[in-house]
Each structure stands twice: as structure tokens, then as C-alpha cells.
Design an enzyme around this catalytic site. Sequence first.
Site, PDB file in Angstrom:
ATOM      1  N   GLU A 166      31.624 -53.294  78.637  1.00 31.59           N
ATOM      2  CA  GLU A 166      30.107 -51.523  78.385  1.00 31.59           C
ATOM      3  C   GLU A 166      29.694 -52.066  80.061  1.00 31.59           C
ATOM      4  O   GLU A 166      27.855 -52.216  79.440  1.00 31.59           O
ATOM      5  CB  GLU A 166      29.420 -51.332  77.502  1.00 31.59           C
ATOM      6  CG  GLU A 166      30.445 -50.768  75.834  1.00 31.59           C
ATOM      7  CD  GLU A 166      28.542 -51.028  74.376  1.00 31.59           C
ATOM      8  OE1 GLU A 166      27.799 -50.942  75.207  1.00 31.59           O
ATOM      9  OE2 GLU A 166      29.366 -50.540  74.311  1.00 31.59           O
ATOM     10  N   GLU A 351      34.854 -50.047  69.139  1.00 32.55           N
ATOM     11  CA  GLU A 351      33.557 -49.648  68.909  1.00 32.55           C
ATOM     12  C   GLU A 351      33.978 -48.421  68.426  1.00 32.55           C
ATOM     13  O   GLU A 351      33.564 -47.778  69.458  1.00 32.55           O
ATOM     14  CB  GLU A 351      32.067 -50.408  69.569  1.00 32.55           C
ATOM     15  CG  GLU A 351      32.140 -51.571  69.671  1.00 32.55           C
ATOM     16  CD  GLU A 351      30.899 -52.011  70.792  1.00 32.55           C
ATOM     17  OE1 GLU A 351      29.863 -50.882  70.740  1.00 32.55           O
ATOM     18  OE2 GLU A 351      30.865 -52.794  71.156  1.00 32.55           O
TER      19      GLU A 351
HETATM   20  O1  IFM Z   1      25.708 -53.403  69.301  1.00 36.90           O
HETATM   21  C1  IFM Z   1      26.023 -52.572  70.279  1.00 36.90           C
HETATM   22  C2  IFM Z   1      26.814 -53.702  70.718  1.00 36.90           C
HETATM   23  O2  IFM Z   1      26.744 -53.996  71.417  1.00 36.90           O
HETATM   24  C3  IFM Z   1      27.731 -53.024  72.637  1.00 36.90           C
HETATM   25  N1  IFM Z   1      27.262 -51.338  71.790  1.00 36.90           N
HETATM   26  C4  IFM Z   1      26.357 -50.253  70.691  1.00 36.90           C
HETATM   27  C5  IFM Z   1      25.899 -51.386  69.739  1.00 36.90           C
HETATM   28  C6  IFM Z   1      25.451 -50.169  69.387  1.00 36.90           C
HETATM   29  O3  IFM Z   1      24.408 -50.045  70.021  1.00 36.90           O
END
Ligand code: IFM
Length: 442
Positions: A166, A351
Site C-alpha cells: 500500500e 487484502e
Molecule cells: O490493517 C491494515 C493493513 O495494515 C493494511 N491494509 C488495510 C488494513 C485495514 O486498515
Amino acid sequence: MPLTRFDFPSDFVFGAATAAYQIEGSGFGGCGPCHWDTFSATPGNVVRAESGVRACDHYHLWPQDLDLIKAAQMDAYRFSTSWARVMPDGVTVNPDGMDFYDRLVDGMLARGLKPFQTLYHWELPSALADKGGWTNRDTCLRFADFAETITRRLGDRVASIATVNEPWCVAWLSHFIGAHAPGLRDIRAAARAMHHILLAHGLAVERLRGMGQPNLGIVLNFDHAEPASPSAADVQAAARADGIFNRWFIEAITRQSYPEVVLDGLAPHMPDRWQEDMPIIGQKIDWLGVNYYTRHLHAHDPAAPWPHLRDVPGPLPKTQMGWEIYPDGLHTFLTRMARDHVGDLPIYVTENGMAFADTVQDGAVTDGPREDFVFAHLAATKRAIADGANVKGFFYWSLLDNYEWAEGYEKRFGLVHVDFDSLARTPKSSYHAVARALARND
Ligand code: IFM
């Protein structure tokens, strides 16, 4: 009938994701200080000023956590290797840190789980933060060294490596919005971080490729950007938001360019001769990771400086984070990435998940809304595959309730509940639903 693994191609990979600082406990094993330790120790930045110093104590409890992944019938585990644990000052190797990840990867393999490694999930060593962190070009070179060092130890056993998790969060959320470490709100710092995090990715890919390491990718997060109204001003506002969040990183990697709609604001603040770095940034990757959670509605705000944006609350049901639940957005991004950027390259949903205010009652956690969320997003993924996107896997965020950055331990994303006093793990009803869906017939 809920979806099962048999609704997906036979080689589709199901897994869960975590990140080092959020679960391991940075207080153990010679881990060095990172910028999250100091950001969280500064009043007002993190709920109750909580840090990852103990987190879920995965550093010691990892065997039972891997057992949980295995018992959920999953195929893979997406984890990250902390830079501050491997190199406490950002440069010098900590043998205990290397040994920890060695044991962890062997533990995955012993359980038949594919290790999906991420190199940078945000624990920038403080010694490098002191020198300007991601505003300093030198951090990119140090990152490539870290990538090489950890890969020399683990690279023979991991299934894939993502350079960065990210970059939008690393750069924009942390240097422009100021919500994550280092908590800057400065457009010049943000422009530099937006470029340097990509340069770090490119230098790491170049280094690892040179070592013959296969399966190199990056994990980008995407947020569906909609205009708050049909007005031309709001449509343009949504286009600016889309540019910053959803176009900047992928276009740099697949087209070696940045979107004009973002350069309109950032160009005066970019590092000198940034254009010369674009061939390094735009090297071939082997797969793309898509993190997706929600959408936002954007309005034009003439009173605010560039990018003149104001978020407008949307009408859809929301998670504990206040994020709207919008599974169609996942379908949109998977098909958009395939169509506009990566073609047939493998795409993984690296994710997707929701925070929910879970409580343990009579030894069990019932989280029906999370079950609905997971299966709705799996259905969106299946539709994207039917529409031509080469999606090869899906990782739920997260295996465990964990340290949710600026939200501390308040927001629970796990399939498994964690009691942060006793550290007891309690699989939730969503965990059991996923395990049923992933069961094989044999
Ligand atoms: O917890 C985070 C993760 O570290 C990165 N992506 C989003 C998740 C939820 O906010």
C-alpha cells in the site's frame, strides 16, 4: 448456497494476511525501534497511544497461529518481514530476526502453506526515519539492500515476494493527511514520498531480479472514487481522488508515467529529475496485489487548497471503521487492472476484510456481518474472473485481530478474536464459515 473453493479455478489460492508490526510484538528478539514506536508515543496520534510493542505476541505464539491457518483449510499465508527486526538500525543485520523468519517460513512449509512475503509493511527503522525517511532518496537504496539481505536467507522457500504494501498509505496517508507515521502534513514531503516509495519498489525488483528471484510483485490499495453529485465540479473532484489513490502507483509501474491530474498539484514539489527514475519504477512485475475495502464519495471544495477535496458520507451500511460496504468496487478494480494495466498477469486479492465490534460470549464469537462481507467479496472476485480478470488468489485481512495503526487495538479485523490481555485466540463464526467453504472433499 455459500460459495466454496470449488466455485473457483482449481489452482486458486485462499489465504489470510497479517503484517509484522501489527502482530509480532516489536519488543521481542532484538527488533529495532521504528517510526510507529515514536508516532504512537506522541499524544493524539493513536487511540490510547497504543503501540505494537507486544501486539499479539506472534513472535512467540506463531506455531499456534500457523496451526489456525492450516485448520481453516487455507493454502497460503501472506506475512511481512519487518525491516526493523531484520536490520534494527536499517543497515546492520540482527541474526535473531533472520532466524525468526527462517523458523516462520519453515513452519509454513511444514504445514503445507505457501509463504507469500511482503518486504515493507511500514516499520521504517527509526535510524532511517531520522534521516528523512521516505522523503530521502537514500532510503530507497537502503531498502534494496534490505530486500537483498532477507531474500538471501528466505528466497529459496517463499512462493512470492511483494516489495511494498500500500504505497498510498506509506506516502499520502502518512505525509499529506498525516494520519500514519511519520504524521506529516506537507505537500513537498508527500510528493517526495509518493515518488521515493515507487523508486524503492523498482530498485528492490531490480536487485532481486538480478539474483534470479522469481515471482516479484507489489501490493496496491484501491478505493472506489465516486462523485458526491453529478455536478461537473464533483466529477472532477472524484477524478482527482481517483488519480491520487488509484492511478498514481499503477500507471508509474505499467506506463512509466504519472497522471497529469495529480502532477497538476505535485509537480512543483517533486524531487529533481524524477523522470529519470521512471524506467526503474516501471520494470516488469510478475503479479499484482489488489487490496480493496471500500468506496468514497468526493466533492469539490473550493475553500481547500489543491486537491480541493471534501469527503461526503455515503448511504451504504458501514463497518466498524465507518467504511461503506461496496463489493462491486472489488469487481471494478480487478477488471480495470486486467483491462487497463496488467492484461493476463496474475492478480491476487491480497487484502479484503472488515472491522466489526466482536465480543466473546460463552467462549464463542458470532460475527455474521463479517461472514456476509467475505462471501459478498468472494462473489465479486468470481464475477471478475468470469469477466476475464486473471485472479489467482484471495487473502482475507486479517487472520487475527491486531494493531490497527492509528486505531490502536480498538478495531477488530480478525477471523480469530484476540484477547489483548491474555492473548487467547478464539476463532470467530466467520473463521468456521471460511473453513467450511475451503474444505476439500478428500
Ligand atoms: O490493517 C491494515 C493493513 O495494515 C493494511 N491494509 C488495510 C488494513 C485495514 O486498515
